[in-house]
Design a protein around this motif. Structure first.
Motif, PDB file in Angstrom:
ATOM      1  N   ALA A  79      52.724  -9.509  22.911  1.00 23.36           N
ATOM      2  CA  ALA A  79      51.563  -9.175  22.198  1.00 23.36           C
ATOM      3  C   ALA A  79      50.431 -10.207  22.479  1.00 23.36           C
ATOM      4  O   ALA A  79      49.314  -9.846  22.335  1.00 23.36           O
ATOM      5  N   TYR A  80      50.863 -11.249  23.048  1.00 23.96           N
ATOM      6  CA  TYR A  80      49.827 -12.341  23.355  1.00 23.96           C
ATOM      7  C   TYR A  80      49.711 -12.796  24.720  1.00 23.96           C
ATOM      8  O   TYR A  80      48.612 -13.517  25.127  1.00 23.96           O
ATOM      9  N   ASN A  81      50.610 -12.557  25.606  1.00 29.45           N
ATOM     10  CA  ASN A  81      50.453 -12.624  27.122  1.00 29.45           C
ATOM     11  C   ASN A  81      50.840 -11.730  27.989  1.00 29.45           C
ATOM     12  O   ASN A  81      51.620 -10.788  27.637  1.00 29.45           O
ATOM     13  N   PRO A  82      50.075 -11.733  29.016  1.00 30.39           N
ATOM     14  CA  PRO A  82      50.598 -10.665  29.835  1.00 30.39           C
ATOM     15  C   PRO A  82      51.646 -10.943  30.756  1.00 30.39           C
ATOM     16  O   PRO A  82      52.308 -11.884  30.812  1.00 30.39           O
ATOM     17  N   GLY A  83      52.433  -9.564  31.359  1.00 30.85           N
ATOM     18  CA  GLY A  83      53.537 -10.037  32.327  1.00 30.85           C
ATOM     19  C   GLY A  83      53.062 -10.880  33.449  1.00 30.85           C
ATOM     20  O   GLY A  83      52.088 -10.582  34.007  1.00 30.85           O
ATOM     21  N   GLN A  84      53.807 -11.921  33.650  1.00 31.28           N
ATOM     22  CA  GLN A  84      53.258 -12.976  34.789  1.00 31.28           C
ATOM     23  C   GLN A  84      54.415 -13.377  35.394  1.00 31.28           C
ATOM     24  O   GLN A  84      55.707 -13.627  35.134  1.00 31.28           O
ATOM     25  N   ILE A  85      54.074 -13.935  36.613  1.00 31.21           N
ATOM     26  CA  ILE A  85      54.852 -14.846  37.595  1.00 31.21           C
ATOM     27  C   ILE A  85      54.338 -16.232  37.391  1.00 31.21           C
ATOM     28  O   ILE A  85      53.083 -16.494  37.430  1.00 31.21           O
TER      29      ILE A  85
ATOM     30  N   PHE B 113      55.662  -6.095  39.024  1.00 27.96           N
ATOM     31  CA  PHE B 113      54.970  -5.447  37.650  1.00 27.96           C
ATOM     32  C   PHE B 113      55.872  -4.548  37.096  1.00 27.96           C
ATOM     33  O   PHE B 113      55.852  -4.625  35.723  1.00 27.96           O
ATOM     34  N   LEU B 114      56.797  -4.056  37.956  1.00 27.76           N
ATOM     35  CA  LEU B 114      57.740  -3.161  36.993  1.00 27.76           C
ATOM     36  C   LEU B 114      58.949  -4.208  36.096  1.00 27.76           C
ATOM     37  O   LEU B 114      59.299  -3.682  35.346  1.00 27.76           O
ATOM     38  N   ILE B 115      59.079  -5.368  36.826  1.00 28.06           N
ATOM     39  CA  ILE B 115      59.870  -6.289  35.896  1.00 28.06           C
ATOM     40  C   ILE B 115      59.257  -6.647  34.762  1.00 28.06           C
ATOM     41  O   ILE B 115      59.768  -6.726  33.447  1.00 28.06           O
TER      42      ILE B 115
ATOM     43  N   HIS C 258      63.204 -12.643  30.498  1.00 28.00           N
ATOM     44  CA  HIS C 258      62.669 -13.413  31.670  1.00 28.00           C
ATOM     45  C   HIS C 258      63.416 -13.599  32.594  1.00 28.00           C
ATOM     46  O   HIS C 258      64.721 -14.295  32.434  1.00 28.00           O
ATOM     47  N   LEU C 259      63.259 -13.796  33.853  1.00 27.52           N
ATOM     48  CA  LEU C 259      64.150 -14.118  35.032  1.00 27.52           C
ATOM     49  C   LEU C 259      63.607 -15.431  35.481  1.00 27.52           C
ATOM     50  O   LEU C 259      62.342 -15.736  35.762  1.00 27.52           O
ATOM     51  N   SER C 260      64.506 -16.311  35.981  1.00 30.58           N
ATOM     52  CA  SER C 260      64.054 -17.669  36.437  1.00 30.58           C
ATOM     53  C   SER C 260      64.932 -18.159  37.542  1.00 30.58           C
ATOM     54  O   SER C 260      65.954 -17.736  37.749  1.00 30.58           O
ATOM     55  N   PHE C 261      64.144 -18.663  38.527  1.00 29.56           N
ATOM     56  CA  PHE C 261      64.896 -19.131  39.934  1.00 29.56           C
ATOM     57  C   PHE C 261      64.250 -20.366  39.830  1.00 29.56           C
ATOM     58  O   PHE C 261      63.267 -20.864  40.151  1.00 29.56           O
ATOM     59  N   ASP C 262      65.302 -21.578  40.048  1.00 30.14           N
ATOM     60  CA  ASP C 262      65.082 -22.788  39.790  1.00 30.14           C
ATOM     61  C   ASP C 262      65.829 -23.431  41.157  1.00 30.14           C
ATOM     62  O   ASP C 262      67.114 -22.914  41.758  1.00 30.14           O
TER      63      ASP C 262
ATOM     64  N   GLY D 109      63.947 -35.794  41.586  1.00 29.35           N
ATOM     65  CA  GLY D 109      63.893 -35.945  40.164  1.00 29.35           C
ATOM     66  C   GLY D 109      63.094 -34.743  39.597  1.00 29.35           C
ATOM     67  O   GLY D 109      62.884 -34.818  38.520  1.00 29.35           O
ATOM     68  N   HIS D 110      62.737 -33.857  40.254  1.00 28.65           N
ATOM     69  CA  HIS D 110      61.774 -32.788  39.974  1.00 28.65           C
ATOM     70  C   HIS D 110      62.646 -31.410  40.329  1.00 28.65           C
ATOM     71  O   HIS D 110      63.200 -31.209  41.201  1.00 28.65           O
ATOM     72  N   VAL D 111      62.617 -30.359  39.429  1.00 25.46           N
ATOM     73  CA  VAL D 111      63.127 -29.010  39.856  1.00 25.46           C
ATOM     74  C   VAL D 111      62.059 -28.119  39.623  1.00 25.46           C
ATOM     75  O   VAL D 111      61.071 -28.129  38.800  1.00 25.46           O
ATOM     76  N   TYR D 112      61.794 -27.275  40.931  1.00 26.53           N
ATOM     77  CA  TYR D 112      60.773 -26.263  41.023  1.00 26.53           C
ATOM     78  C   TYR D 112      61.378 -24.959  40.612  1.00 26.53           C
ATOM     79  O   TYR D 112      62.290 -24.540  41.013  1.00 26.53           O
ATOM     80  N   SER D 113      60.126 -24.380  39.862  1.00 24.75           N
ATOM     81  CA  SER D 113      60.977 -22.859  39.591  1.00 24.75           C
ATOM     82  C   SER D 113      59.959 -21.884  39.513  1.00 24.75           C
ATOM     83  O   SER D 113      58.579 -21.933  39.767  1.00 24.75           O
ATOM     84  N   ILE D 114      60.257 -20.700  39.731  1.00 18.47           N
ATOM     85  CA  ILE D 114      59.518 -19.362  39.696  1.00 18.47           C
ATOM     86  C   ILE D 114      60.232 -18.556  38.628  1.00 18.47           C
ATOM     87  O   ILE D 114      61.546 -18.274  38.431  1.00 18.47           O
ATOM     88  N   TRP D 115      59.287 -18.308  37.787  1.00 15.97           N
ATOM     89  CA  TRP D 115      59.566 -17.597  36.264  1.00 15.97           C
ATOM     90  C   TRP D 115      59.104 -16.237  36.274  1.00 15.97           C
ATOM     91  O   TRP D 115      57.694 -15.915  36.624  1.00 15.97           O
ATOM     92  N   LEU D 116      59.663 -15.113  36.010  1.00 20.03           N
ATOM     93  CA  LEU D 116      59.034 -13.996  35.845  1.00 20.03           C
ATOM     94  C   LEU D 116      59.164 -13.537  34.238  1.00 20.03           C
ATOM     95  O   LEU D 116      60.317 -13.430  33.846  1.00 20.03           O
ATOM     96  N   LEU D 117      57.950 -13.658  33.454  1.00 20.68           N
ATOM     97  CA  LEU D 117      57.903 -13.424  32.335  1.00 20.68           C
ATOM     98  C   LEU D 117      57.499 -11.978  31.884  1.00 20.68           C
ATOM     99  O   LEU D 117      56.427 -11.590  32.249  1.00 20.68           O
TER     100      LEU D 117
END
Length: 91
Positions: A59-65, A27-29, A37-41, A47-55
């Motif tokens: 004005a249009y989107n909530p903060g999210q993982i 929440f604080l981030i 935004h932070l991303s961990f890939d 053949g695929h890259v799995y990711s976790i993004w902290l956005l």
């Protein structure tokens, strides 16, 4: 010998505390509208890259993982994936 009740209580309280701290830090981030935004890939796996993004919120989107596969190839924002909202939309 099976674990005793105090051991199970201590483990469950530790897990609850860990998850609460992770939610609070997320929440604080993500509540800062000017944050980056932070991303961990992962390295490519079959053949695929799995990711976790902290956005951060905007004005249009909530903060999210966002948890997903091949997120960097999508042109829309936020990219599709399993989304966990953490902070409300920013003004």
């Amino acid at each position: 010998m099976p674990p005793t009740r105090p051991v199970l209580i201590a483990l469950s309280l530790g897990l609850v505390l860990l998850l609460s701290l992770c939610g609070l830090s997320g929440f604080l981030i993500t509540r800062n509208p000017n944050g980056r935004h932070l991303s961990f890939d992962t390295p490519p796996i079959a053949g695929h890259v799995y990711s976790i993004w902290l956005l951060p919120c905007d004005a249009y989107n909530p903060g999210q993982i966002i948890l997903g596969r091949d997120l960097m190839i999508y042109s829309r924002y936020p990219p599709p994936g399993f989304s966990i909202p953490l902070a409300p939309m920013c003004p």
